[in-house]
Design an enzyme around this catalytic site. Structure first.
Site, mmCIF file in Angstrom:
data_model
loop_
_atom_site.group_PDB
_atom_site.id
_atom_site.type_symbol
_atom_site.label_atom_id
_atom_site.label_comp_id
_atom_site.label_asym_id
_atom_site.label_seq_id
_atom_site.Cartn_x
_atom_site.Cartn_y
_atom_site.Cartn_z
ATOM 1 C CG HIS A 264 -2.219 0.964 1.259
ATOM 2 N ND1 HIS A 264 -1.997 2.382 1.538
ATOM 3 C CD2 HIS A 264 -3.201 0.617 0.714
ATOM 4 C CE1 HIS A 264 -2.925 3.010 1.051
ATOM 5 N NE2 HIS A 264 -3.896 1.957 0.635
ATOM 6 C CG ASP A 318 -8.562 -5.043 -2.706
ATOM 7 O OD1 ASP A 318 -9.519 -4.595 -2.376
ATOM 8 O OD2 ASP A 318 -7.801 -4.051 -3.311
HETATM 9 C C1 SDX Z 1 -6.382 -0.503 -2.883
HETATM 10 O O1 SDX Z 1 -4.778 3.992 -2.184
HETATM 11 C C2 SDX Z 1 -5.584 3.416 -1.454
HETATM 12 O O2 SDX Z 1 -5.925 3.897 -0.347
HETATM 13 C C3 SDX Z 1 -6.146 2.114 -2.146
HETATM 14 C C4 SDX Z 1 -7.210 1.228 -1.351
HETATM 15 C C5 SDX Z 1 -8.456 2.066 -0.794
HETATM 16 O O3 SDX Z 1 -9.125 1.595 -0.152
HETATM 17 O O4 SDX Z 1 -8.927 2.983 -1.601
HETATM 18 O O5 SDX Z 1 -6.561 0.897 -0.076
HETATM 19 C C6 SDX Z 1 -7.365 -0.138 -2.120
HETATM 20 O O6 SDX Z 1 -6.354 -0.108 -4.088
HETATM 21 C C7 SDX Z 1 -5.535 -1.694 -2.200
HETATM 22 C C8 SDX Z 1 -4.460 -2.083 -3.012
HETATM 23 C C9 SDX Z 1 -4.623 -3.246 -4.017
HETATM 24 N N1 SDX Z 1 -3.568 -3.354 -4.946
HETATM 25 C C10 SDX Z 1 -3.058 -4.822 -4.796
HETATM 26 O O7 SDX Z 1 -3.302 -5.358 -3.839
HETATM 27 C C11 SDX Z 1 -2.151 -4.969 -6.030
HETATM 28 C C12 SDX Z 1 -0.792 -5.155 -5.415
HETATM 29 N N2 SDX Z 1 -0.073 -4.203 -4.670
HETATM 30 C C13 SDX Z 1 0.485 -3.327 -5.405
HETATM 31 O O8 SDX Z 1 1.133 -3.208 -6.842
HETATM 32 C C14 SDX Z 1 1.067 -2.030 -4.658
HETATM 33 O O9 SDX Z 1 1.581 -2.413 -3.465
HETATM 34 C C15 SDX Z 1 0.204 -0.826 -4.773
HETATM 35 C C16 SDX Z 1 -0.367 -0.459 -6.170
HETATM 36 C C17 SDX Z 1 -0.881 -0.985 -3.639
HETATM 37 C C18 SDX Z 1 1.035 0.075 -4.345
HETATM 38 O O10 SDX Z 1 1.853 0.870 -5.267
HETATM 39 P P1 SDX Z 1 3.019 1.840 -4.847
HETATM 40 O O11 SDX Z 1 2.987 2.447 -3.861
HETATM 41 O O12 SDX Z 1 3.412 2.637 -6.280
HETATM 42 O O13 SDX Z 1 4.343 0.990 -4.697
HETATM 43 P P2 SDX Z 1 5.261 0.222 -5.682
HETATM 44 O O14 SDX Z 1 4.624 -0.343 -6.865
HETATM 45 O O15 SDX Z 1 6.295 1.607 -6.396
HETATM 46 O O16 SDX Z 1 6.194 -0.743 -4.975
HETATM 47 C C19 SDX Z 1 7.325 -0.251 -4.079
HETATM 48 C C20 SDX Z 1 8.204 -1.346 -3.786
HETATM 49 C C21 SDX Z 1 8.483 -2.166 -4.979
HETATM 50 O O17 SDX Z 1 9.751 -2.782 -5.037
HETATM 51 P P3 SDX Z 1 11.311 -1.959 -5.315
HETATM 52 O O18 SDX Z 1 11.080 -1.825 -7.086
HETATM 53 O O19 SDX Z 1 11.461 -0.728 -4.733
HETATM 54 O O20 SDX Z 1 12.204 -3.023 -5.130
HETATM 55 O O21 SDX Z 1 7.659 -2.464 -3.183
HETATM 56 C C22 SDX Z 1 7.407 -3.557 -4.007
HETATM 57 C C23 SDX Z 1 7.499 -2.908 -5.548
HETATM 58 O O22 SDX Z 1 7.900 -4.151 -6.405
HETATM 59 N N3 SDX Z 1 5.768 -4.130 -3.912
HETATM 60 C C24 SDX Z 1 5.440 -5.305 -4.008
HETATM 61 C C25 SDX Z 1 4.126 -5.325 -3.868
HETATM 62 N N4 SDX Z 1 3.811 -3.964 -3.734
HETATM 63 C C26 SDX Z 1 4.856 -3.404 -3.603
HETATM 64 N N5 SDX Z 1 6.244 -6.707 -4.403
HETATM 65 C C27 SDX Z 1 5.435 -7.596 -4.439
HETATM 66 N N6 SDX Z 1 4.168 -7.682 -4.126
HETATM 67 C C28 SDX Z 1 3.482 -6.523 -3.940
HETATM 68 N N7 SDX Z 1 2.130 -6.635 -3.921
#
Ligand code: SDX
Length: 382
Positions: A264, A318
């Site tokens: 998140h 989720d």
């Molecule tokens: C919701 O914003 C809200 O409030 C949303 C929400 C709401 O109520 O409205 O809470 C609802 O949308 C929940 C999120 C649902 N999405 C997912 O579950 C999809 C998987 N999660 C992600 O893709 C990610 O964590 C996000 C989209 C939720 C957040 O994205 P960010 O803040 O842009 O983070 P990022 O993608 O830049 O990740 C930062 C690092 C990366 O690693 P590095 O490149 O720095 O080494 O963390 C890693 C990412 O690869 N990472 C993950 C991961 N989430 C982040 N690695 C593996 N699995 C994951 N789920």
């Protein structure tokens, strides 16, 4: 080409405030979320969706009379016009219900034009209509696509109970009604997430509320946002067994796959809503039986804590919601529409807030294309 004095690009607008808001608050380090100052855990336990929607929209808990009146208005606006039902019938039954919901909400704006957003009583009528009709639209599309007649809403049932009725043609047990209602509460609002921002951008153009909500529905659809709840179930099914969790996770991380339902932008600890949803799931399983996928999910949470915990990546809202909906017999592709019919209270609260002090969103870009060039006539080009 960065312009003079331009703020450097912040991908994903991370850390950039885009509005002042009094609707909800997140403390991402301490796993706290409150709506208008009230802890979401307490609201999920003690309140009901109708009361929470009022709280989000009006800023205060309702009096008994206000709540009774609001509830009565919601119940009396649940029906949808037969032409809207015809529209739903014409949509492909193989299409995703989020597409149907987005189209139907946009179409509602043609039935109830509300172009003048400066008129508070009309805005409130729109709020009531949208809140009341969205569950009817989702249930109707679901039944119609299966060749069943849609069911008229039941005025003697509350918001959650009536939605369950319209899906299944049976009343929920008190425990199931409470779980569904709590899920609605937990998804009702979440500060400046992507769909809320999309809605506020549309609101800032003074578009009508149906357009605002359909823009937000579109943004919620994606798998990085609300669409993740459906994908969590796909992922758990793909993993298949508790034994397969660790090898699956290792391989997924090696391939740089995102683990759905984890991570998140704001929470660097477990999302407080995931904790409450997990408690709700365990209560529910006393009635529905404990699904095998729940054990897979628990093991995935444990294994991911070792691999991703150090990076601040934990279960989000989720992760456990889909297991609850699955246990209620709800098909996977309705998980995100259920998120939408809950979140619409937050979207509408942000719409009203945006209108109070509106300025159109018009950010900048950093031009990285070619510099000025002279046009070469077609016949002179090599
Ligand atoms: C919701 O914003 C809200 O409030 C949303 C929400 C709401 O109520 O409205 O809470 C609802 O949308 C929940 C999120 C649902 N999405 C997912 O579950 C999809 C998987 N999660 C992600 O893709 C990610 O964590 C996000 C989209 C939720 C957040 O994205 P960010 O803040 O842009 O983070 P990022 O993608 O830049 O990740 C930062 C690092 C990366 O690693 P590095 O490149 O720095 O080494 O963390 C890693 C990412 O690869 N990472 C993950 C991961 N989430 C982040 N690695 C593996 N699995 C994951 N789920």
């Amino acid at each position: 080409m960065a312009g003079e004095g331009m703020i450097p690009l912040r991908p994903g607008l991370e850390g950039v405030p885009v509005a002042e808001s009094a609707i909800s608050f997140i403390d991402g380090k301490r796993a706290r979320l409150s709506y208008r100052g009230y802890a979401v855990e307490e609201l999920a336990r003690k309140s009901c969706y109708e009361e929470v929607a009022w709280l989000l929209l009006r800023g205060e808990l309702p009096t008994q009379r206000e709540l009774a009146d609001f509830d009565r208005q919601l119940r009396s606006h649940r029906r949808i016009k037969y032409r809207l039902r015809d529209l739903l019938k014409c949509l492909p039954e193989t299409g995703h219900p989020m597409g149907a919901l987005q189209a139907a909400v946009a179409a509602l704006g043609m039935f109830y034009p509300a172009r003048d957003v400066s008129h508070a009583p009309t805005n409130w009528e729109s709020v009531i209509r949208i809140l009341a009709k969205m569950p009817t639209i989702v249930a109707a599309f679901h039944r119609l696509r299966n060749g069943d007649d849609d069911l008229p809403p039941r005025d003697d049932l509350d918001h959650a109970g009536n939605f369950y009725w319209m899906l299944f043609e049976r009343e929920p047990s008190p425990a199931i009604r409470k779980v569904l209602d709590a899920c609605f509460i937990l998804h009702a609002e979440h500060t400046m997430n992507a769909s809320t921002f999309a809605g506020r951008v549309a609101a800032s153009t003074l578009a009508d509320p149906y357009t605002v909500v359909s823009a937000a529905i579109g943004a919620l659809t994606g798998p990085l946002h609300g669409g993740a709840n459906e994908q969590v179930l796909d992922m758990l099914e793909e993993i298949g067994s508790v034994e397969n969790v660790r090898p699956w996770l290792k391989e997924a991380l090696a391939k740089k796959r995102k683990i759905m339902g984890f991570g998140h932008r704001v929470y660097k600890v477990k999302d407080p809503r995931a904790t409450v949803l997990q408690e709700l799931a365990e209560h529910l399983f006393a009635e529905t039986g404990r699904p095998k996928l729940y054990d897979v999910a628990l093991e995935l949470e444990r294994a991911a804590a070792e691999e991703l915990g150090p990076k601040g990546i934990y279960p989000n809202v989720d992760f456990y919601s889909g297991i609850i909906y699955m246990s209620l017999g709800i098909p996977k592709d309705l998980f995100t529409p259920i998120f939408a019919i809950s979140r619409v209270a937050g979207w509408l609260a942000h719409w009203l807030e945006q209108l109070q002090n509106n300025r159109i969103f018009r950010p900048e870009q950093i031009y990285v294309g070619k510099p000025d060039r002279a046009y070469v006539p077609l016949e002179e080009r090599p």
